[in-house]
Design a protein around this motif. Structure first.
Motif, PDB file in Angstrom:
ATOM      1  N   LYS A  65       0.832  -1.193   0.000  1.00 32.39           N
ATOM      2  CA  LYS A  65       0.000   0.000   0.000  1.00 32.39           C
ATOM      3  C   LYS A  65       0.873   1.252   0.000  1.00 32.39           C
ATOM      4  CE  LYS A  65      -3.913   2.029   2.442  1.00 32.39           C
ATOM      5  NZ  LYS A  65      -4.808   1.898   3.589  1.00 32.39           N
ATOM      6  N   GLY A  66       1.931   1.243   0.813  1.00 32.08           N
ATOM      7  CA  GLY A  66       2.858   2.378   0.845  1.00 32.08           C
ATOM      8  C   GLY A  66       3.540   2.570  -0.496  1.00 32.08           C
ATOM      9  N   ASN A  67       3.954   1.477  -1.117  1.00 33.17           N
ATOM     10  CA  ASN A  67       4.596   1.567  -2.424  1.00 33.17           C
ATOM     11  C   ASN A  67       3.621   2.081  -3.475  1.00 33.17           C
ATOM     12  OD1 ASN A  67       6.990   0.617  -1.431  1.00 33.17           O
ATOM     13  ND2 ASN A  67       6.646  -1.484  -2.066  1.00 33.17           N
ATOM     14  N   LEU A  68       2.384   1.627  -3.399  1.00 33.63           N
ATOM     15  CA  LEU A  68       1.378   2.060  -4.351  1.00 33.63           C
ATOM     16  C   LEU A  68       1.137   3.560  -4.243  1.00 33.63           C
ATOM     17  CD1 LEU A  68      -0.783   1.282  -6.466  1.00 33.63           C
ATOM     18  CD2 LEU A  68      -2.359   1.001  -4.565  1.00 33.63           C
ATOM     19  N   ILE A  69       1.021   4.043  -3.018  1.00 28.93           N
ATOM     20  CA  ILE A  69       0.783   5.473  -2.807  1.00 28.93           C
ATOM     21  C   ILE A  69       1.974   6.285  -3.303  1.00 28.93           C
ATOM     22  CG2 ILE A  69       0.504   7.248  -1.030  1.00 28.93           C
ATOM     23  CD1 ILE A  69      -1.197   5.200   0.519  1.00 28.93           C
ATOM     24  N   SER A  70       3.186   5.840  -2.972  1.00 26.65           N
ATOM     25  CA  SER A  70       4.351   6.601  -3.420  1.00 26.65           C
ATOM     26  C   SER A  70       4.479   6.552  -4.949  1.00 26.65           C
ATOM     27  CB  SER A  70       5.627   6.062  -2.763  1.00 26.65           C
ATOM     28  OG  SER A  70       5.864   4.731  -3.159  1.00 26.65           O
ATOM     29  N   ASP A  71       4.140   5.418  -5.554  1.00 32.20           N
ATOM     30  CA  ASP A  71       4.171   5.331  -7.015  1.00 32.20           C
ATOM     31  C   ASP A  71       3.150   6.272  -7.646  1.00 32.20           C
ATOM     32  OD1 ASP A  71       6.164   3.455  -6.854  1.00 32.20           O
ATOM     33  OD2 ASP A  71       4.844   1.728  -7.219  1.00 32.20           O
ATOM     34  N   LEU A  72       1.966   6.346  -7.044  1.00 30.64           N
ATOM     35  CA  LEU A  72       0.935   7.251  -7.571  1.00 30.64           C
ATOM     36  C   LEU A  72       1.374   8.704  -7.451  1.00 30.64           C
ATOM     37  CD1 LEU A  72      -2.362   5.598  -6.312  1.00 30.64           C
ATOM     38  CD2 LEU A  72      -1.574   5.781  -8.658  1.00 30.64           C
ATOM     39  N   LYS A  73       1.992   9.034  -6.302  1.00 32.40           N
ATOM     40  CA  LYS A  73       2.477  10.405  -6.130  1.00 32.40           C
ATOM     41  C   LYS A  73       3.511  10.754  -7.192  1.00 32.40           C
ATOM     42  CE  LYS A  73       1.734  11.002  -1.188  1.00 32.40           C
ATOM     43  NZ  LYS A  73       2.390  11.183   0.128  1.00 32.40           N
ATOM     44  N   VAL A  76       1.757  11.305 -10.511  1.00 31.82           N
ATOM     45  CA  VAL A  76       1.032  12.576 -10.545  1.00 31.82           C
ATOM     46  C   VAL A  76       2.011  13.726 -10.722  1.00 31.82           C
ATOM     47  CG1 VAL A  76      -0.328  14.170  -9.120  1.00 31.82           C
ATOM     48  CG2 VAL A  76      -0.973  11.760  -9.261  1.00 31.82           C
ATOM     49  N   GLU A  77       3.161  13.653 -10.060  1.00 33.16           N
ATOM     50  CA  GLU A  77       4.153  14.721 -10.184  1.00 33.16           C
ATOM     51  C   GLU A  77       4.740  14.780 -11.591  1.00 33.16           C
ATOM     52  OE1 GLU A  77       6.952  13.940  -7.098  1.00 33.16           O
ATOM     53  OE2 GLU A  77       5.632  14.695  -5.527  1.00 33.16           O
ATOM     54  N   GLU A  78       4.713  13.670 -12.313  1.00 33.30           N
ATOM     55  CA  GLU A  78       5.278  13.630 -13.655  1.00 33.30           C
ATOM     56  C   GLU A  78       4.285  14.061 -14.738  1.00 33.30           C
ATOM     57  OE1 GLU A  78       6.731   9.657 -14.098  1.00 33.30           O
ATOM     58  OE2 GLU A  78       8.370   9.953 -12.692  1.00 33.30           O
ATOM     59  N   ILE A  79       3.073  14.447 -14.350  1.00 36.20           N
ATOM     60  CA  ILE A  79       2.085  14.891 -15.338  1.00 36.20           C
ATOM     61  C   ILE A  79       2.594  16.186 -15.969  1.00 36.20           C
ATOM     62  CG2 ILE A  79      -0.269  15.787 -15.645  1.00 36.20           C
ATOM     63  CD1 ILE A  79      -1.140  13.905 -13.412  1.00 36.20           C
ATOM     64  N   PRO A  80       2.592  16.253 -17.297  1.00 36.62           N
ATOM     65  CA  PRO A  80       3.118  17.459 -17.960  1.00 36.62           C
ATOM     66  C   PRO A  80       2.271  18.693 -17.606  1.00 36.62           C
ATOM     67  CG  PRO A  80       2.584  15.732 -19.574  1.00 36.62           C
ATOM     68  CD  PRO A  80       2.173  15.242 -18.244  1.00 36.62           C
ATOM     69  N   GLY A  81       2.955  19.764 -17.275  1.00 37.17           N
ATOM     70  CA  GLY A  81       2.284  21.020 -16.981  1.00 37.17           C
ATOM     71  C   GLY A  81       1.824  21.161 -15.540  1.00 37.17           C
ATOM     72  N   LEU A  82       1.986  20.156 -14.728  1.00 39.02           N
ATOM     73  CA  LEU A  82       1.510  20.220 -13.349  1.00 39.02           C
ATOM     74  C   LEU A  82       2.285  21.262 -12.547  1.00 39.02           C
ATOM     75  CD1 LEU A  82      -0.464  18.944 -11.335  1.00 39.02           C
ATOM     76  CD2 LEU A  82       1.370  17.416 -10.643  1.00 39.02           C
ATOM     77  N   LYS A  83       3.584  21.336 -12.767  1.00 37.51           N
ATOM     78  CA  LYS A  83       4.391  22.315 -12.035  1.00 37.51           C
ATOM     79  C   LYS A  83       3.983  23.733 -12.418  1.00 37.51           C
ATOM     80  CE  LYS A  83       8.368  19.313 -11.430  1.00 37.51           C
ATOM     81  NZ  LYS A  83       9.765  19.076 -11.782  1.00 37.51           N
ATOM     82  N   GLU A  84       3.708  23.912 -13.694  1.00 40.38           N
ATOM     83  CA  GLU A  84       3.294  25.240 -14.151  1.00 40.38           C
ATOM     84  C   GLU A  84       1.957  25.639 -13.528  1.00 40.38           C
ATOM     85  OE1 GLU A  84       4.338  22.834 -16.198  1.00 40.38           O
ATOM     86  OE2 GLU A  84       6.236  23.632 -16.912  1.00 40.38           O
ATOM     87  N   VAL A  85       1.051  24.671 -13.431  1.00 39.12           N
ATOM     88  CA  VAL A  85      -0.263  24.962 -12.824  1.00 39.12           C
ATOM     89  C   VAL A  85      -0.081  25.356 -11.369  1.00 39.12           C
ATOM     90  CG1 VAL A  85      -2.458  23.904 -12.140  1.00 39.12           C
ATOM     91  CG2 VAL A  85      -1.537  23.463 -14.417  1.00 39.12           C
ATOM     92  N   LYS A  86       0.811  24.673 -10.668  1.00 39.85           N
ATOM     93  CA  LYS A  86       1.055  25.002  -9.261  1.00 39.85           C
ATOM     94  C   LYS A  86       1.603  26.426  -9.127  1.00 39.85           C
ATOM     95  CE  LYS A  86       1.860  20.381  -7.421  1.00 39.85           C
ATOM     96  NZ  LYS A  86       2.836  19.450  -6.831  1.00 39.85           N
ATOM     97  N   THR A  87       2.538  26.789  -9.991  1.00 40.64           N
ATOM     98  CA  THR A  87       3.102  28.141  -9.897  1.00 40.64           C
ATOM     99  C   THR A  87       2.048  29.187 -10.257  1.00 40.64           C
ATOM    100  OG1 THR A  87       3.952  27.943 -12.165  1.00 40.64           O
ATOM    101  CG2 THR A  87       5.472  27.409 -10.361  1.00 40.64           C
ATOM    102  N   ILE A  88       1.190  28.876 -11.228  1.00 38.98           N
ATOM    103  CA  ILE A  88       0.115  29.814 -11.595  1.00 38.98           C
ATOM    104  C   ILE A  88      -0.835  29.992 -10.422  1.00 38.98           C
ATOM    105  CG2 ILE A  88      -1.910  30.110 -13.083  1.00 38.98           C
ATOM    106  CD1 ILE A  88      -0.258  28.773 -15.316  1.00 38.98           C
TER     107      ILE A  88
END
Length: 103
Positions: A65-73, A76-88
């Motif tokens: 379960k811990g591995n699954l959650i960390s893998d999902l995180k 999600v962090e690797e989604i293109p444009g996510l960092k830009e959305v956070k800064t916006i």
């Protein structure tokens, strides 16, 4: 004890006495006692083994379960444009705070 009452046990003991004789009965009783102890020991070991397996499965589920959650995180962090959305979002929050202060 197996649905046997006192009369049934006495009859079995008398039959054993007649079959084997008084000299061999203590040896037979000792052998039966050792056998019963071994059976109990094996049963207790099986119970302990089952409990240990249960604990191992619980730990394995927690790890998975811990591995699954960390893998999902990570995904999600690797989604293109996510960092830009956070800064916006951060900059819009700052702008909102500034406009509230100016009013």
């Amino acid at each position: 004890m197996f649905g046997l009452g006192l009369p049934e046990i006495l009859i079995i003991l008398v039959i054993l006495l007649l079959m084997f004789g008084a000299k061999r009965l203590p040896d037979i009783g000792e052998g039966l006692g050792k056998t019963v102890r071994e059976i109990r020991k094996i049963r207790e070991e099986k119970k302990a083994g089952k409990a240990k397996k249960k604990e191992e499965k619980k730990e394995e589920k927690k790890v998975l379960k811990g591995n699954l959650i960390s893998d999902l995180k990570k995904e999600v962090e690797e989604i293109p444009g996510l960092k830009e959305v956070k800064t916006i979002r951060e900059t819009t929050a700052k702008v909102k705070n500034l406009t509230r202060l100016l009013k």
